[in-house]
Design a protein around this motif. Sequence first.
Motif, PDB file in Angstrom:
ATOM      1  N   ASN A 156      97.046  10.207 -82.459  1.00  0.00           N
ATOM      2  CA  ASN A 156      96.025   9.374 -83.080  1.00  0.00           C
ATOM      3  C   ASN A 156      96.514   8.911 -84.442  1.00  0.00           C
ATOM      4  OD1 ASN A 156      95.004  11.260 -85.217  1.00  0.00           O
ATOM      5  ND2 ASN A 156      94.522  12.493 -83.411  1.00  0.00           N
TER       6      ASN A 156
ATOM      7  N   THR B  41      99.519  -1.066 -79.974  1.00  0.00           N
ATOM      8  CA  THR B  41      98.218  -1.093 -79.311  1.00  0.00           C
ATOM      9  C   THR B  41      97.750  -2.523 -79.088  1.00  0.00           C
ATOM     10  OG1 THR B  41      96.926  -1.057 -81.362  1.00  0.00           O
ATOM     11  CG2 THR B  41      97.520   1.078 -80.406  1.00  0.00           C
TER      12      THR B  41
ATOM     13  N   SER C 226      90.620   2.182 -89.710  1.00  0.00           N
ATOM     14  CA  SER C 226      90.428   2.387 -88.274  1.00  0.00           C
ATOM     15  C   SER C 226      90.929   3.768 -87.869  1.00  0.00           C
ATOM     16  CB  SER C 226      91.150   1.305 -87.462  1.00  0.00           C
ATOM     17  OG  SER C 226      92.546   1.425 -87.596  1.00  0.00           O
ATOM     18  N   TYR C 227      90.256   4.305 -86.888  1.00  0.00           N
ATOM     19  CA  TYR C 227      90.726   5.508 -86.214  1.00  0.00           C
ATOM     20  C   TYR C 227      91.043   5.069 -84.801  1.00  0.00           C
ATOM     21  CZ  TYR C 227      90.968   9.994 -83.916  1.00  0.00           C
ATOM     22  OH  TYR C 227      91.410  11.067 -83.181  1.00  0.00           O
ATOM     23  N   ASN C 228      92.288   5.233 -84.375  1.00  0.00           N
ATOM     24  CA  ASN C 228      92.613   4.885 -82.996  1.00  0.00           C
ATOM     25  C   ASN C 228      93.425   5.988 -82.366  1.00  0.00           C
ATOM     26  OD1 ASN C 228      95.531   3.980 -83.390  1.00  0.00           O
ATOM     27  ND2 ASN C 228      94.438   2.643 -84.804  1.00  0.00           N
TER      28      ASN C 228
ATOM     29  N   LYS D  38      95.106   7.223 -88.288  1.00  0.00           N
ATOM     30  CA  LYS D  38      94.086   6.785 -89.251  1.00  0.00           C
ATOM     31  C   LYS D  38      94.764   5.702 -90.082  1.00  0.00           C
ATOM     32  CE  LYS D  38      92.128  11.359 -89.352  1.00  0.00           C
ATOM     33  NZ  LYS D  38      93.205  12.202 -88.838  1.00  0.00           N
ATOM     34  N   THR D  39      94.274   4.470 -89.938  1.00  0.00           N
ATOM     35  CA  THR D  39      94.996   3.308 -90.443  1.00  0.00           C
ATOM     36  C   THR D  39      94.216   2.570 -91.517  1.00  0.00           C
ATOM     37  OG1 THR D  39      95.926   3.050 -88.231  1.00  0.00           O
ATOM     38  CG2 THR D  39      96.142   1.179 -89.714  1.00  0.00           C
TER      39      THR D  39
ATOM     40  N   LEU E 175      86.450   1.170 -85.945  1.00  0.00           N
ATOM     41  CA  LEU E 175      86.897   0.660 -87.240  1.00  0.00           C
ATOM     42  C   LEU E 175      85.777  -0.017 -88.005  1.00  0.00           C
ATOM     43  CD1 LEU E 175      87.643  -2.739 -86.994  1.00  0.00           C
ATOM     44  CD2 LEU E 175      89.084  -1.676 -85.300  1.00  0.00           C
TER      45      LEU E 175
ATOM     46  N   SER F 284      98.353  -4.260 -82.649  1.00  0.00           N
ATOM     47  CA  SER F 284      99.013  -3.678 -83.821  1.00  0.00           C
ATOM     48  C   SER F 284     100.376  -3.129 -83.407  1.00  0.00           C
ATOM     49  CB  SER F 284      98.158  -2.575 -84.440  1.00  0.00           C
ATOM     50  OG  SER F 284      98.023  -1.483 -83.558  1.00  0.00           O
TER      51      SER F 284
ATOM     52  N   ASN G 100      93.700   3.462 -74.743  1.00  0.00           N
ATOM     53  CA  ASN G 100      93.593   3.560 -76.198  1.00  0.00           C
ATOM     54  C   ASN G 100      92.180   3.177 -76.598  1.00  0.00           C
ATOM     55  OD1 ASN G 100      93.855   1.371 -78.731  1.00  0.00           O
ATOM     56  ND2 ASN G 100      94.792   3.350 -79.118  1.00  0.00           N
ATOM     57  N   TYR G 101      91.627   3.869 -77.578  1.00  0.00           N
ATOM     58  CA  TYR G 101      90.349   3.438 -78.146  1.00  0.00           C
ATOM     59  C   TYR G 101      90.458   3.386 -79.659  1.00  0.00           C
ATOM     60  CZ  TYR G 101      89.241   8.304 -79.347  1.00  0.00           C
ATOM     61  OH  TYR G 101      89.258   9.560 -79.879  1.00  0.00           O
ATOM     62  N   GLN G 102      89.613   2.537 -80.252  1.00  0.00           N
ATOM     63  CA  GLN G 102      89.631   2.339 -81.695  1.00  0.00           C
ATOM     64  C   GLN G 102      88.204   2.192 -82.203  1.00  0.00           C
ATOM     65  OE1 GLN G 102      92.256  -0.897 -82.824  1.00  0.00           O
ATOM     66  NE2 GLN G 102      93.621  -0.469 -81.121  1.00  0.00           N
TER      67      GLN G 102
END
Length: 169
Positions: free
Chosen positions: A156, A82, A146-148, A158-159, A127, A71, A123-125
């Motif tokens: 962070n 990311t 998604s929360y990454n 929120k997408t 979703l 992304s 990085n973690y995600q």
Amino acid sequence: MIRFRLFLFALLCLFLAPSPAHSQIAVYAGYSAASINNGGTDWAYGPLFGAYKQTGYAANIVSIGGDLRASFLSHNNFHYYTGAAGPRIAFKAPILPFRPYVEGLVGVGNVQTDGHNSSNHFNYQVLGGLDTTLLPRLDWRVVEFSYNAVPSQSVNAKTLTTGLVLRIW
């Protein structure tokens, strides 16, 4: 020597064996809007690209697989890029035309604020989303949330994303 040959034969069978009848490979692209925390901007926008592979549906309901995605969110002098990969579980509702899915991904995130130098960090995600079929091989990704996070940078997002999925196999 016989063990080695058996091992090579088993490897050859594994790689040349046909995949399950209902497995699929897909590529997707979408557009995202993200609420950013601790990034120097409140919102960032940009494209999302990826590919996933899924097994057939067990009991015609649950499918497991893996996802690989990237992304590219930005706004003004801020960017949040990311790349991540991880497991994917999709569900096929018996009557409804939607296919919900959930994923947990890990990878690399790059955050740049106000033109300062940036570097890559863990990085973690987490979703989930909802796809529906438009044409036989084309799906609409109705919505994905998604929360990454890049924990070492305390940033962070929120997408929300929408886009298209092309099932190529």
